[in-house]
Design an enzyme around this catalytic site. Structure first.
Site, PDB file in Angstrom:
ATOM      1  N   GLN A 154     -12.507  10.523   4.906  1.00 14.99           N
ATOM      2  CA  GLN A 154     -11.711  10.545   6.140  1.00 14.99           C
ATOM      3  C   GLN A 154     -11.046  11.894   6.401  1.00 14.99           C
ATOM      4  OE1 GLN A 154      -9.207   7.261   4.410  1.00 14.99           O
ATOM      5  NE2 GLN A 154      -7.623   8.152   5.711  1.00 14.99           N
ATOM      6  N   MET A 172      -3.049   6.011   0.112  1.00 17.63           N
ATOM      7  CA  MET A 172      -3.658   7.213  -0.467  1.00 17.63           C
ATOM      8  C   MET A 172      -2.653   7.888  -1.401  1.00 17.63           C
ATOM      9  SD  MET A 172      -6.274   8.828   2.251  1.00 17.63           S
ATOM     10  CE  MET A 172      -5.091   9.749   3.175  1.00 17.63           C
ATOM     11  N   ASP A 218       0.585   4.110  11.738  1.00 19.16           N
ATOM     12  CA  ASP A 218      -0.783   4.519  12.070  1.00 19.16           C
ATOM     13  C   ASP A 218      -1.362   3.462  13.012  1.00 19.16           C
ATOM     14  OD1 ASP A 218      -1.027   6.932  10.470  1.00 19.16           O
ATOM     15  OD2 ASP A 218      -0.822   5.595   8.759  1.00 19.16           O
ATOM     16  N   HIS A 272       5.835   3.134   2.499  1.00 20.00           N
ATOM     17  CA  HIS A 272       4.909   2.376   1.635  1.00 20.00           C
ATOM     18  C   HIS A 272       5.677   1.320   0.832  1.00 20.00           C
ATOM     19  CE1 HIS A 272       2.740   6.345   2.004  1.00 20.00           C
ATOM     20  NE2 HIS A 272       1.773   5.517   2.323  1.00 20.00           N
ATOM     21  N   VAL A 299       8.892   2.814   9.250  1.00 20.96           N
ATOM     22  CA  VAL A 299      10.203   3.094   8.644  1.00 20.96           C
ATOM     23  C   VAL A 299      10.609   4.511   9.051  1.00 20.96           C
ATOM     24  CG1 VAL A 299      11.479   3.271   6.469  1.00 20.96           C
ATOM     25  CG2 VAL A 299       9.663   1.565   6.722  1.00 20.96           C
ATOM     26  N   LEU A 350       3.490   8.297  -2.095  1.00 20.70           N
ATOM     27  CA  LEU A 350       4.179   7.156  -1.481  1.00 20.70           C
ATOM     28  C   LEU A 350       5.632   7.480  -1.136  1.00 20.70           C
ATOM     29  CD1 LEU A 350       2.777   4.292  -3.742  1.00 20.70           C
ATOM     30  CD2 LEU A 350       1.804   5.276  -1.655  1.00 20.70           C
ATOM     31  N   LEU A 376       8.807   8.194   8.743  1.00 22.85           N
ATOM     32  CA  LEU A 376       8.441   8.660   7.397  1.00 22.85           C
ATOM     33  C   LEU A 376       6.926   8.880   7.340  1.00 22.85           C
ATOM     34  CD1 LEU A 376      10.679   6.627   4.936  1.00 22.85           C
ATOM     35  CD2 LEU A 376      11.202   8.643   6.298  1.00 22.85           C
TER      36      LEU A 376
HETATM   37  O1  PAF Z   1      -3.422   4.865   5.859  1.00 21.74           O
HETATM   38  C1  PAF Z   1      -3.905   5.325   4.807  1.00 21.74           C
HETATM   39  O2  PAF Z   1      -3.197   5.703   3.858  1.00 21.74           O
HETATM   40  C2  PAF Z   1      -5.423   5.424   4.658  1.00 21.74           C
HETATM   41  O3  PAF Z   1      -6.023   5.730   5.873  1.00 21.74           O
HETATM   42  C3  PAF Z   1      -6.041   4.150   4.049  1.00 21.74           C
HETATM   43  C4  PAF Z   1      -5.821   2.937   4.932  1.00 21.74           C
HETATM   44  C5  PAF Z   1      -5.449   3.891   2.674  1.00 21.74           C
HETATM   45  C6  PAF Z   1      -7.557   4.352   3.887  1.00 21.74           C
HETATM   46  O4  PAF Z   1      -7.845   5.455   3.071  1.00 21.74           O
END
Ligand code: PAF
Length: 308
Positions: A65, A34, A174, A41, A200, A37, A208
């Site tokens: 979401q 999303m 996550d 990421h 990380v 970063l 992070l």
């Molecule tokens: O983990 C995330 O950044 C978001 O939940 C994802 C997997 C990009 C879906 O929007």
């Protein structure tokens, strides 16, 4: 080679086919994000680049979401910095669509439901969150899939019975989202390999997260009890001692800026709490310690695999 930015699904399909053909590639990867970063990421992207010929990173703040419009508005949008970070890792394509491109008819009528696995832990605090996340992940996995149109006779065409390998990368930070994505892909037969990449941490142990930027210095210091509590459990699991969740809990509760939501040890696949006796008897099994808390106004989550 510099990263290419595409904003439409058609552009993504056309460019990924072109790149796969040009490289005679045999694998394509998607790194869904999303934006906003950070090094976590970057690690996902680097892992994908090391193991695949063509790597697409998506940057899309998914309204579905977010339970709260304020949270959605507040979510940091940092496209230029994100593109620079992805380019540094060697990502080939950044896919940053508009909300209209992803949801042309407005909010979708039919969605993925995350079921029982999505109702507990994070799902209990954020109703509907995982349905929204899985729905967009399903769409993104379709968009990022190696497309028809590969040149006949190319290495890509010859690989794996004619289809390039397809992998998607998600952070273990996550943990519930990762478990749900794996479950969706298995239950609904998505032709993609899901790769989980370890969390990380900053040098002092803080996991992070895009949300860390909202912590004051004092709150950031306070937030360290989360990873310290997890480390306590990890040390006990490594030593095959009883987990003694109560001591770890007391550590978290000793920090006045931290308001605990949940802290438990669960089965890594079902996310069901492990039997009470893992707290009192030597711990030899596999587990996942999950924690979530508000630190000041910022909700943070973290986890630690035990004996995995
Ligand atoms: O983990 C995330 O950044 C978001 O939940 C994802 C997997 C990009 C879906 O929007």
């Amino acid at each position: 080679m510099s990263i290419q930015l595409v904003t439409t699904v058609a552009g993504l399909k056309a460019e990924s086919v072109r790149l796969l053909n040009a490289k005679q590639g045999t694998s394509q990867a998607l790194v869904p994000t999303m934006g906003a970063l950070h090094e976590g990421h970057a690690t996902l992207a680097r892992t994908a680049v090391e193991n695949n010929d063509v790597v697409v990173a998506s940057i899309f703040v998914n309204p579905l979401q977010f339970g709260d419009a304020v949270d959605l508005d507040r979510y940091p949008r940092t496209l230029d910095a994100d593109l620079a970070l992805l380019e540094e890792q060697g990502v080939h394509l950044a896919f940053a669509p508009s909300v209209e491109e992803v949801y042309p008819g407005g909010e979708p009528l039919v969605r993925v439901t995350s079921g029982r696995l999505g109702e507990k832990w994070e799902g209990a605090s954020r109703p509907g969150h995982f349905d929204g996340a899985l729905t967009v992940v399903a769409k993104l996995l379709h968009y990022g899939m190696p497309a028809a149109g590969l040149t006949a006779g190319s290495a890509a065409g010859a690989a794996a019975g004619g289809l390039p390998a397809y992998r998607a990368y998600f952070g273990q930070k996550d943990a519930q989202q990762l478990a749900l994505v794996r479950q969706m892909v298995a239950d609904l037969n998505f032709p993609v390999e899901i790769v989980g990449v370890p969390t990380v941490r900053a040098e002092d142990g803080l996991a992070l997260s895009s949300r860390n930027r909202f912590l004051s210095d004092e709150e950031r210091d306070a937030a360290l009890v989360l990873s310290r509590a997890l480390r306590l459990l990890e040390e006990r699991a490594n030593a095959h001692e009883p987990l003694d969740l109560d001591s770890a809990l007391a550590l978290v509760e000793s920090q006045p800026l931290v308001s605990l939501d949940y802290f438990d040890v669960v089965d890594p696949r079902t996310l069901e709490p492990l039997a009470e006796n893992c707290r009192e008897t030597p711990f030899r099994g596999e587990g996942l310690a999950l924690i979530a808390a508000k630190v000041g106004p910022v909700r943070l989550i973290d986890n630690m695999p035990l004996n995995s």
